[in-house]
Design a protein around this motif. Sequence first.
Motif, PDB file in Angstrom:
ATOM      1  N   SER A  61       0.829  -1.206   0.000  1.00 46.76           N
ATOM      2  CA  SER A  61       0.000   0.000   0.000  1.00 46.76           C
ATOM      3  C   SER A  61       0.861   1.253   0.000  1.00 46.76           C
ATOM      4  O   SER A  61       0.341   2.368   0.078  1.00 46.76           O
ATOM      5  CB  SER A  61      -0.935   0.020   1.208  1.00 46.76           C
ATOM      6  N   THR A  62       2.193   1.075  -0.114  1.00 46.55           N
ATOM      7  CA  THR A  62       3.121   2.208  -0.147  1.00 46.55           C
ATOM      8  C   THR A  62       3.973   2.147  -1.413  1.00 46.55           C
ATOM      9  O   THR A  62       4.248   1.066  -1.955  1.00 46.55           O
ATOM     10  CB  THR A  62       4.060   2.204   1.069  1.00 46.55           C
ATOM     11  N   ASP A  63       4.405   3.308  -1.882  1.00 49.46           N
ATOM     12  CA  ASP A  63       5.285   3.357  -3.050  1.00 49.46           C
ATOM     13  C   ASP A  63       6.602   2.632  -2.777  1.00 49.46           C
ATOM     14  O   ASP A  63       7.139   1.945  -3.652  1.00 49.46           O
ATOM     15  CB  ASP A  63       5.578   4.802  -3.450  1.00 49.46           C
ATOM     16  N   ARG A 105      -6.267   3.074  -0.269  1.00 52.20           N
ATOM     17  CA  ARG A 105      -5.250   2.071   0.073  1.00 52.20           C
ATOM     18  C   ARG A 105      -5.566   0.749  -0.624  1.00 52.20           C
ATOM     19  O   ARG A 105      -4.667   0.063  -1.129  1.00 52.20           O
ATOM     20  CB  ARG A 105      -5.203   1.900   1.595  1.00 52.20           C
TER      21      ARG A 105
END
Length: 264
Positions: A61-63, A105
């Motif tokens: 859910s994060t780069d 998300r």
Amino acid sequence: MTTALVTGATTGIGAAFARRLARDRHDLVLVARDRDALRRQAAELHDRHGVEADVLRADLSTDEGIADVEARLADPARPVGLLVNNAGFGLRGAYLKAPVADELRMLKVHCEAVLRLTTAAAGPMRERGRGGVVNVASVAAFLPRGTYGASKAWVVQFTEGAARDLAGGGVRMMALCPGFVRTEFHQRAELRTDNIPGWMWLDADRVVDAALRDLARGRTVCIPDARYRALLGAARLMPRGALGGISSRAGRRFGPRRGGDATA
């Protein structure tokens, strides 16, 4: 020996893929958020099957998490022959009940991560002339099932389109669309399951067996159970309004909370 990379590998369908691929003598790259669970899983699969099992902690859910997995897939010194994009989660609460931040998300994990990781894997696979990608979607992709179903519909459409574009290049692409699977998915999302008939529940290991058979046959969409194939066939004949009512009652979400990394 082919190396397979599995996201959401420590639970549910992802863990079933890891077990089956290790049994088939594939080395593994196991991706999830829980480093301790990854290490336990890697040790168990190595001890039981004698395969190499690397761990890669990443939050998709994060780069940063997506980029870490992209880098591993693109590493020419350690080629990955099979990618299983399994990581995902469900949300409690109907549309406008779940926070927009949680919806975004979910889209990041279900859509952006799938696009970026598939792209990172498919390029080197096409250059080598072989490889496979399994994107885990859901039968919810074919039903009016809110934002979760919409994200899984994107996975199916993307996979089918990519499969056509890559046809003839040795890279197989498939969307896996299971129904209700007995995993931790629903418990983590705190979704109601007592109203789901027993016949609708599938076994994760059997789902994976069906998926790998269909991938080997060159199919681009796998619905891994005859009962669900029949159900979806009948659903196409029903008025869409009635179908929406049935879909909303099955596993109805209640309250605006989110689940964890296991897709169903």
